[in-house]
Write an enzyme that holds these catalytic residues in place. Structure first.
Site, PDB file in Angstrom:
ATOM      1  N   HIS A 289       2.010   1.934  -3.428  1.00 26.74           N
ATOM      2  CA  HIS A 289       1.047   2.089  -4.623  1.00 26.74           C
ATOM      3  C   HIS A 289       0.893   3.534  -5.127  1.00 26.74           C
ATOM      4  CE1 HIS A 289      -2.529   1.449  -6.857  1.00 26.74           C
ATOM      5  NE2 HIS A 289      -2.416   0.206  -6.459  1.00 26.74           N
TER       6      HIS A 289
ATOM      7  N   TYR B 235       0.667  -1.163  -0.055  1.00 29.68           N
ATOM      8  CA  TYR B 235       0.194   0.212   0.032  1.00 29.68           C
ATOM      9  C   TYR B 235       0.850   1.218  -0.033  1.00 29.68           C
ATOM     10  CZ  TYR B 235      -3.074   3.511   2.258  1.00 29.68           C
ATOM     11  OH  TYR B 235      -3.681   4.707   2.434  1.00 29.68           O
TER      12      TYR B 235
END
Lengths: 109, 109
Positions: free
Chosen positions: A80, A77
């Site tokens: 990302h 995450y």
């Protein structure tokens, strides 16, 4: 004490800058929530506004709870592109922030 | 944005004092967890130790998540003798603390 299997939680406390308009705060939060649709490893996203009845919230105005399957999910995450882009947009509007990751556990008695 | 009905969450971040022995921290946490058996309005109790991969946790070492049916439940908890007694026992061991209450909401897209 028993570990709740299968997820890692990230809690974030934000204090938005006073100069950021309430409508812009709403838009940022909506965009934040949309990350759950864009980032595979982000499993759940919840938020809440401060509603403290004590005065121990240190000025924080919003709480966010994110869950991931594991620590690798958080790492994915973090890098990302959708998260990086959001991070760049929200950062100028935050007066302060705390971010803490943990594996929730509970006692079963 | 839709409110998740039926509960209010309290998140607490603790930093224990360095001089408090790890075994005593464990005992305090076990006693803390037992409040869920003693205080009717306290519905769930979870905790986790800091496992942050960023350095934005401001030195906090533990996260606690408590849920209540409503704000009145928090108010009842605050003045419950079992909570007051626990509060008195743990306070000398905390270097810093943040407590924030909120009604979790989420976006459904």
């Amino acid at each position: 004490m028993e570990e709740v299997k299968g997820f890692v939680r990230r809690v974030l406390l934000f204090k938005f800058k006073a100069k950021t308009a309430p409508d812009h705060v709403k838009k940022l939060i909506k965009d934040y929530s949309n990350l759950v649709n864009l980032v595979e490893s982000l499993k759940t996203w919840h938020m809440g506004k401060d509603a403290s009845i004590e005065n121990l919230h240190e000025g924080f105005t919003h709480v966010f709870e994110l869950t991931f399957e594991d620590a690798e999910g958080i790492a994915a995450y973090m890098v990302h592109p959708a998260h990086l882009k959001f991070h760049e947009r929200i950062s100028p509007h935050l007066e302060k922030i705390v971010v803490i990751d943990y594996k929730p556990t509970s006692f079963h008695t």
